[in-house]
Scaffold this motif. Structure first.
Motif, PDB file in Angstrom:
ATOM      1  N   GLY A  34      48.855  19.670  72.887  1.00 47.93           N
ATOM      2  CA  GLY A  34      48.036  20.088  74.026  1.00 47.93           C
ATOM      3  C   GLY A  34      47.492  21.491  73.923  1.00 47.93           C
ATOM      4  N   ASN A  35      47.639  22.171  72.773  1.00 47.27           N
ATOM      5  CA  ASN A  35      47.151  23.538  72.595  1.00 47.27           C
ATOM      6  C   ASN A  35      46.067  23.567  71.521  1.00 47.27           C
ATOM      7  OD1 ASN A  35      49.276  25.293  74.195  1.00 47.27           O
ATOM      8  ND2 ASN A  35      50.431  23.750  73.058  1.00 47.27           N
ATOM      9  N   LEU A  36      45.024  24.364  71.747  1.00 50.08           N
ATOM     10  CA  LEU A  36      43.940  24.517  70.787  1.00 50.08           C
ATOM     11  C   LEU A  36      44.388  25.445  69.662  1.00 50.08           C
ATOM     12  CD1 LEU A  36      41.006  23.960  69.997  1.00 50.08           C
ATOM     13  CD2 LEU A  36      40.342  25.960  71.367  1.00 50.08           C
ATOM     14  N   SER A  59      54.577  25.378  67.230  1.00 44.09           N
ATOM     15  CA  SER A  59      55.321  26.601  67.520  1.00 44.09           C
ATOM     16  C   SER A  59      54.366  27.591  68.178  1.00 44.09           C
ATOM     17  CB  SER A  59      55.916  27.200  66.243  1.00 44.09           C
ATOM     18  OG  SER A  59      54.880  27.506  65.315  1.00 44.09           O
ATOM     19  N   GLU A  60      54.901  28.470  68.981  1.00 47.24           N
ATOM     20  CA  GLU A  60      54.076  29.424  69.708  1.00 47.24           C
ATOM     21  C   GLU A  60      53.331  30.327  68.714  1.00 47.24           C
ATOM     22  OE1 GLU A  60      54.550  32.709  73.319  1.00 47.24           O
ATOM     23  OE2 GLU A  60      56.288  31.616  72.522  1.00 47.24           O
ATOM     24  N   GLY A  61      52.051  30.512  68.944  1.00 38.73           N
ATOM     25  CA  GLY A  61      51.228  31.329  68.057  1.00 38.73           C
ATOM     26  C   GLY A  61      50.800  30.609  66.797  1.00 38.73           C
ATOM     27  N   LYS A  88      31.054  19.265  65.836  1.00 37.52           N
ATOM     28  CA  LYS A  88      31.979  20.317  66.246  1.00 37.52           C
ATOM     29  C   LYS A  88      33.364  19.698  66.387  1.00 37.52           C
ATOM     30  CE  LYS A  88      32.807  23.877  69.737  1.00 37.52           C
ATOM     31  NZ  LYS A  88      32.316  24.530  70.981  1.00 37.52           N
ATOM     32  N   ILE A  89      34.365  20.363  65.796  1.00 29.48           N
ATOM     33  CA  ILE A  89      35.715  19.805  65.741  1.00 29.48           C
ATOM     34  C   ILE A  89      36.690  20.761  66.410  1.00 29.48           C
ATOM     35  CG2 ILE A  89      37.568  18.968  64.237  1.00 29.48           C
ATOM     36  CD1 ILE A  89      35.471  18.333  62.142  1.00 29.48           C
ATOM     37  N   TRP A  90      37.485  20.213  67.347  1.00 38.86           N
ATOM     38  CA  TRP A  90      38.597  20.957  67.955  1.00 38.86           C
ATOM     39  C   TRP A  90      39.895  20.436  67.345  1.00 38.86           C
ATOM     40  CZ3 TRP A  90      34.343  19.444  70.649  1.00 38.86           C
ATOM     41  CH2 TRP A  90      33.643  20.412  71.382  1.00 38.86           C
ATOM     42  N   ILE A 119      40.858  16.336  67.093  1.00 33.74           N
ATOM     43  CA  ILE A 119      41.807  15.755  66.150  1.00 33.74           C
ATOM     44  C   ILE A 119      43.055  16.617  66.114  1.00 33.74           C
ATOM     45  CG2 ILE A 119      40.856  17.004  64.163  1.00 33.74           C
ATOM     46  CD1 ILE A 119      41.438  14.484  62.483  1.00 33.74           C
ATOM     47  N   GLY A 120      44.203  15.998  65.856  1.00 37.00           N
ATOM     48  CA  GLY A 120      45.465  16.736  65.820  1.00 37.00           C
ATOM     49  C   GLY A 120      45.558  17.618  64.582  1.00 37.00           C
ATOM     50  N   ALA A 121      45.960  18.874  64.755  1.00 39.71           N
ATOM     51  CA  ALA A 121      46.124  19.806  63.640  1.00 39.71           C
ATOM     52  C   ALA A 121      47.478  19.634  62.967  1.00 39.71           C
ATOM     53  CB  ALA A 121      45.957  21.243  64.134  1.00 39.71           C
ATOM     54  N   ALA A 122      48.455  19.078  63.679  1.00 35.20           N
ATOM     55  CA  ALA A 122      49.799  18.857  63.145  1.00 35.20           C
ATOM     56  C   ALA A 122      50.528  17.935  64.109  1.00 35.20           C
ATOM     57  CB  ALA A 122      50.548  20.182  62.981  1.00 35.20           C
TER      58      ALA A 122
END
Length: 386
Positions: A112-114, A82-84, A105-107, A73-76
């Protein structure tokens, strides 16, 4: 969205919703193709679109209903990455991460970044029962547990104090709390199910409206196809008629080209006979008047009648008697040099018919040239006339 709040007509709102639903299904079909490309069996790939007011509750409900063990699922929003980045800004992601079952279990990803991972775990190790089975098992334990409210309301005497402070009582209270928590979740799920049923009903109504609009579109498309087919048939008939007209015209031109020399020969013979008869009549006429041979019609003025060349001896272009007559593609005879000059100056059409010439070929008219030469021999003084 409704006409009162948006200021739009209901038909415009329906069109917007249909467009959004179509765009959503197009995106889902792209994900479907990605799964198949990665080697997943097509029977294991299912796409589903649920229209609802509370998206996060709908996601949690789907996790429970389908016993989902892994979720991305998208976190934002991708534009906010933003980096980091480590914090979750999506309200839906926060809700799902907090209310989804522990076994899932949720990612949480963004652009495209975890960003974060919520590990899945089972409360009962090795258990593969569904949430409904867990609720049933807890319900069976109800008779064996001390109600949580009764424990709280017990008088604080020494006996109850000892009972509540014992490990068994503490375990019972924990089980009761778990039971009531599960009961609360069950009620929430039932409420969600009722909302989903209402949403499904709305979806069916929208699909029926969409099918109706598709039916009208299909009817209009069929009518347009029929009109185009009729227009093509009419065009083909017109082309066939034009083709037949060209064929008939070509046949007539060929026949005219064949008949022209024959008719020309007949005309030349008739002309020669008429000239001979005229000259003979003139000689007889002067002989009857008793004129001498010196007074015979030897001058150009005396032979004015027979000195005029026939019209077909004259070139239509130069208006002079021809010396090298040739037949062109239009069936008429011209002085060869004059016709070539006509062509060199851009003459693509016949000087006589004003129709486009099929070709620039010239055919010698031998019969006419012989007649002209014979006539010139009989009238050697022709070119000396004023």
């Amino acid at each position: 969205m409704n006409p009162t709040s948006s200021g739009l007509e209901q038909s415009e709102i329906d069109a917007i919703q249909v467009s959004e639903l179509t765009s959503t299904y197009e995106s889902l079909l792209k994900y479907h193709d990605i799964c198949l490309h990665e080697g997943i069996i097509e029977q294991d790939v299912e796409i589903f679109c649920d229209v609802g007011d509370n998206v996060e509750e709908g996601i949690v409900n789907l996790i429970y209903e389908n016993n989902i063990k892994k979720l991305i699922i998208g976190a934002a929003a991708d534009s906010r990455y933003s980096e980091g980045m480590v914090n979750i800004t999506s309200r839906k992601a926060k809700y799902v991460s907090s209310h989804a079952p522990h076994c899932c279990k949720i990612w949480l990803v963004c652009n495209g970044n975890l960003i974060q991972t919520r590990e899945g775990r089972f409360d009962l190790e090795g258990s593969s029962h569904s949430s409904s089975e867990s609720l049933a098992s807890l319900h069976d334990l109800d008779s064996a547990l001390i109600p949580y409210e009764d424990v709280v309301r017990a008088e604080p005497d020494s006996e109850s104090h000892a009972l509540s402070s014992s490990p068994e009582d503490q375990s019972a209270r924990g089980s009761a709390a778990t039971y009531y928590e599960e009961q609360r979740r069950r009620l929430e799920i039932e409420e969600l199910k009722r909302e989903l049923e209402q949403h499904d009903k709305m979806n069916r109504e929208r699909e029926e409206a969409l099918s109706s609009s598709f039916g009208v579109t299909q009817m209009l498309y069929s009518e347009e196809v029929r009109r185009r087919r009729e227009a093509e048939e009419e065009l083909n008939r017109a082309r066939a008629e034009i083709k037949d007209m060209k064929r008939v015209q070509k046949e007539l031109e060929e026949q005219l080209y064949i008949d022209c020399p024959r008719r020309l020969d007949m005309a030349e013979k008739e002309r020669d006979e008429a000239i001979k008869k005229t000259e003979e009549l003139l000689r007889n006429l002067y002989m009857e008047k008793g004129e001498s041979s010196s007074d015979s019609p030897s001058s150009a003025s005396q032979w004015s009648v027979s000195n005029e060349p026939p019209p077909y001896f004259i070139c239509p272009i130069s208006k002079e008697i021809m010396q090298n007559p040739h037949v062109a593609a239009d069936g008429y005879t011209y002085e060869a040099n004059e016709f070539k000059i006509w062509l060199s100056h851009g003459g693509e059409k016949s000087p006589m018919t004003n129709l486009r010439l099929e070709n620039h070929n010239l055919t010698p008219n031998l019969a006419l040239r012989s007649a002209i030469n014979e006539w010139l021999q009989q009238h050697p003084y022709f070119f000396d006339l004023p």
